[in-house]
Design a protein around this motif. Structure first.
Motif, short mmCIF file in Angstrom:
data_model
loop_
_atom_site.label_atom_id
_atom_site.label_comp_id
_atom_site.label_asym_id
_atom_site.label_seq_id
_atom_site.Cartn_x
_atom_site.Cartn_y
_atom_site.Cartn_z
N ALA A 1 1.99 0.51 4.87
CA ALA A 1 1.62 -0.73 4.20
C ALA A 1 1.75 -1.95 5.10
O ALA A 1 2.39 -1.92 6.15
N LEU B 1 -4.64 0.54 -2.79
CA LEU B 1 -3.47 -0.31 -2.55
C LEU B 1 -2.22 0.28 -3.19
O LEU B 1 -1.82 1.38 -2.84
N HIS C 1 -9.56 2.35 -0.93
CA HIS C 1 -8.12 2.11 -0.80
C HIS C 1 -7.62 1.45 -2.07
O HIS C 1 -7.94 0.30 -2.36
N CYS D 1 0.81 -1.23 0.00
CA CYS D 1 0.00 0.00 0.00
C CYS D 1 0.83 1.27 0.00
O CYS D 1 0.28 2.37 -0.13
#
Length: 771
Positions: free
Chosen positions: A396, A340, A338, A168
């Motif tokens: 992340a 990623l 999100h 992420c």
């Protein structure tokens, strides 16, 4: 090879932008929706969503079909790559003068992604499970590097072509690294950003972690229920600022600096006190020469989960100190989900637009404050804000953190770093020859071959000798190889990780094919039984940077952290990235570790592509290899033994596309020539070439032609992978280990050249000499 003195004051401009998200297929759509607080998180239409906690995501409503030939199998398209191509088209269309002014050899690409070509891989794997035929070329589009190389082929980009997979944080990491490539003189313009697409595997994984919200995500609100996933791509064109001015192009913002760090805490959860993320923020401000009080806006990671939001709030307070009281924060994920690996890129674009329009976009869906999240998150309605400095944060899985600093109309340039030479102080290698350096050298010197009848070379390593069962309980073999190799290399360097140095020692992990063992362990039951079979204990290991995160967690090195995925050149990419971070004083020491492991599925994919057959001479291997790099001053002060100095490097692409290379070896020749020029060496001074040759005839002949043109017909060439097999992403580091040992043992004299190539035409050349 310190960069030229004037390179330290090169400023990096953002010249144009491109994006496709749930808000629409352009940057204008993204910004208009975001500034209005429009929530584009809605019921997903293109995937079955039965059996999940939610039916919602930030889905791209109309799948794009870019009019670009990237070599897809007939009738096939991969959403992640199509998103990337769509965003890139918008970027390049907005700045045609850059393409006209910058030679292909001076143009680069850095792509961040989390899942890469997962959809292509799923299609191939499901057909294999069902006993049905599937085009073997689908396997070409699975790894992250394939996305970057497909884009390079589409636009004839022949400078550095790289991929980053820090989950992420990948999009932000990619932007920061792309800016570095310009500052270091490796490129004049770089197309950078990130891409990812929704898939059943992805949704099932996050669902198994119980992190999905049944309603659109409400970051920082007391009643938040979790995150919303999204998809799309964001791309930025970064250009040397003086070139932008000469071409009369606008400077939307400048990438003034960035910071990386590792949490070293947990596979999925952030450090609860935000310590790792705060280090990334502070490192970014230092690299940009920005004072905390100058930061007026923070585009926050803001996922909406119970653990992330408070941890990020604490991290922002630690990173900015008292100045946080004068800053506004907001979460773009509250409106598009999100994304990623694309999140950092798209949120970086929103931050650029915020600077351009002097407007802090809102956090949508905000209801009532949470006592643990007590900053100003711009609830629901955008707010005018005078600002010249903003930051964007992304954190992340695996504890990888990245922060980028963007500025507009700020006169002060970033500071020049305290440069130093870089030396090799530690080595390790887990290969078919075992886990010892002496055994590896003996195998090479005696010409032992390790390929079995299937042309496979499995590492002869008993992990029980290095990791007790309790420590490896949640680790796959890729993680084990990375941890063991790093531990052995640090021991060889006599460099213990302790409280006093852990923040100044980092890890760059390089992998070509990534966590295929874990991906198969997670996906197969899912395909056979449905969402209820998704295993939350396995899912965290399916991200490419999981092994690097394991290194930080087990060994305590929490300095700069990244994962590079440059195909078979991945560990060479890790070496040069680590080298630049050390040389520029972002760390005292870095471990560049490369690892890939074999599974039956991996071998079948290579066989399908026709490169793994009994008569080919090519054997596929697995390995874990690590190299410790240190600042010369740091190594000298602690009395470290050195194997040599990493003098310089070159990197170039053939620009032919995924799975293609120049048969004449043009890209490799340019990489070698660049390495020699940047190191200030003549070709005649090189004592030997540690070649990337691995038995794949067409690729080996291309490299051989390049070596002959640079060094003549009588160059001394070593080809250890013809004996030890092609360890995929670990091959470049393996050659570096043998070259360093050769210098130490007096086997060769004069600087050593180490070459490494992906099977998509990305080439790295590294020079190492005795000191």
């Amino acid at each position: 090879m310190p960069p030229a003195a004037d390179a330290q004051h090169v400023r990096v401009a953002v010249t144009s932008l491109g994006a496709i998200t749930a808000q629409g297929p352009t940057v204008a759509d993204l910004w208009e929706g975001t500034r209005r607080g429009h929530v584009a998180i809605r019921p997903v239409r293109h995937l079955p969503m039965d059996g999940y906690r939610t039916r919602l995501a930030g889905e791209v409503a109309e799948p794009p079909k870019p009019d670009v030939d990237v070599g897809y199998p007939a009738g096939w398209r991969d959403r992640a790559l199509d998103f990337l191509l769509t965003a890139a088209q918008e970027v390049l269309a907005a700045a045609p003068a850059v393409r006209e002014a910058v030679a292909p050899e001076r143009f680069g690409i850095v792509v961040g992604t989390c899942n890469a070509g997962l959809i292509s891989g799923e299609h191939w794997y499901r057909a294999r499970m069902a006993g049905e035929p599937a085009d073997p070329r689908l396997a070409l589009f699975v790894p992250p590097q394939a996305l970057a190389e497909a884009l390079a082929g589409a636009y004839d980009v022949r400078g550095p072509v790289l991929s980053i997979d820090t989950a992420c944080a990948a999009g932000a990491n990619a932007i920061g690294y792309a800016a570095d490539l310009i500052r270091l003189g490796l490129a004049d313009a770089v197309l950078t950003g990130g891409t990812d697409a929704l898939s059943g595997v992805l949704v099932a994984g996050f669902n198994s972690l119980e992190s999905l919200s049944p309603e659109p995500a409400a970051p920082y609100s007391r009643d938040r229920l979790g995150l919303s996933l999204g998809e799309g791509s964001g791309m930025l064109l970064l250009v040397r600022a003086d070139l932008t001015r000469a071409l009369g192009l606008p400077t939307l913002a400048e990438v003034a600096g960035y910071g990386l760090s590792a949490d070293g805490y947990h596979a999925t959860a952030p450090h609860p006190e935000g310590k790792g993320a705060a280090r990334a923020i502070r490192a970014a401000l230092r690299s940009a020469g920005v004072r905390p009080e100058e930061v007026r806006y923070v585009n926050s990671h803001g996922t909406g989960t119970s653990k992330n939001d408070p941890a990020e709030t604490k991290a922002t307070k630690l990173g900015l100190g008292d100045a946080v009281k004068g800053a506004l924060l907001s979460s773009t994920k509250s409106m598009i989900g999100h994304l990623l690996g694309a999140a950092g890129a798209v949120e970086g674009i929103v931050t650029v637009k915020a600077l351009e329009e002097q407007l802090a976009p809102p956090t949508a869906n905000f209801t009532e404050p949470d006592g643990e999240c007590d900053l100003d998150y711009v609830p629901n309605v955008a707010r005018p804000l005078e600002m010249s400095v903003a930051i964007s944060n992304n954190f992340a899985f695996g504890g990888a953190n990245a922060t980028i600093v963007l500025t507009r109309r700020r006169t002060e340039p970033p500071p020049a770093p305290d440069l130093d030479r870089v030396v090799v102080t530690g080595l390790s290698a887990l290969t078919a020859a075992g886990a010892g350096l002496d055994g590896l050298w003996a195998s090479f010197a005696e010409g032992r071959s390790y390929a079995d009848s299937d042309r496979l070379c499995r590492a002869d390593v008993d992990v029980n000798d290095f990791l007790p069962a309790k420590q490896r309980r949640r680790m796959d073999r890729l993680g084990m190889f990375a941890v063991i190799a790093t531990r052995l290399a640090l021991a060889d360097a006599a460099l213990p990780i302790v409280d006093g140095n852990r923040e100044r020692v980092g890890v760059i992990f390089g992998t070509g094919i990534g966590p295929m063992e874990s991906m198969e362990r997670f996906a197969r039951p899912l395909f056979e039984e449905g969402p209820r079979a998704a295993n939350p204990a396995v899912f965290p290991n399916t991200v490419y940077n999981a092994a690097g995160g394991q290194v930080a967690m087990h060994l305590g090195a929490v300095g700069p952290a990244s994962t590079v995925t440059t195909g078979h050149a991945a560990s060479a990419g890790a070496l040069i990235y680590a080298r630049d971070l050390v040389a520029g004083d972002r760390a005292d020491a870095m471990v560049a570790v490369g690892a890939d492991t074999l599974t039956d599925t991996v071998a079948e994919a290579y066989r399908g592509l026709g490169v793994l057959s009994p008569g080919s001479g090519f054997a596929l291997a697995e390995a874990g290899v690590a190299v410790v790099l240190e600042r010369l001053g740091h190594a000298t002060a602690r009395g470290a033994r050195t194997y040599g100095e990493l003098l310089g490097y070159g990197i170039a692409s053939d620009g032919r596309g995924a799975g293609r290379w120049d048969p004449a070896g043009g890209g490799m020749e340019r990489a070698i020539t660049m390495a020699l020029d940047r190191a200030g060496l003549a070709a005649a001074s090189v004592g030997g070439v540690w070649s990337s040759a691995a038995g794949l005839r067409s690729a080996d002949e291309a490299e051989s032609a390049a070596i002959r043109r640079v060094f003549g017909e009588h160059a001394k060439v070593y080809a250890p992978k013809l004996l030890l097999g092609e360890p995929m992403g670990a091959g470049g580091a393996l050659n570096a280990v043998l070259a360093a040992m050769s210098l130490r043992r007096g086997h060769s004299t004069g600087p050593a050249l180490i070459t490494s190539s992906s099977l998509g035409g990305t080439h790295v050349a590294i020079l190492l000499k005795e000191i």
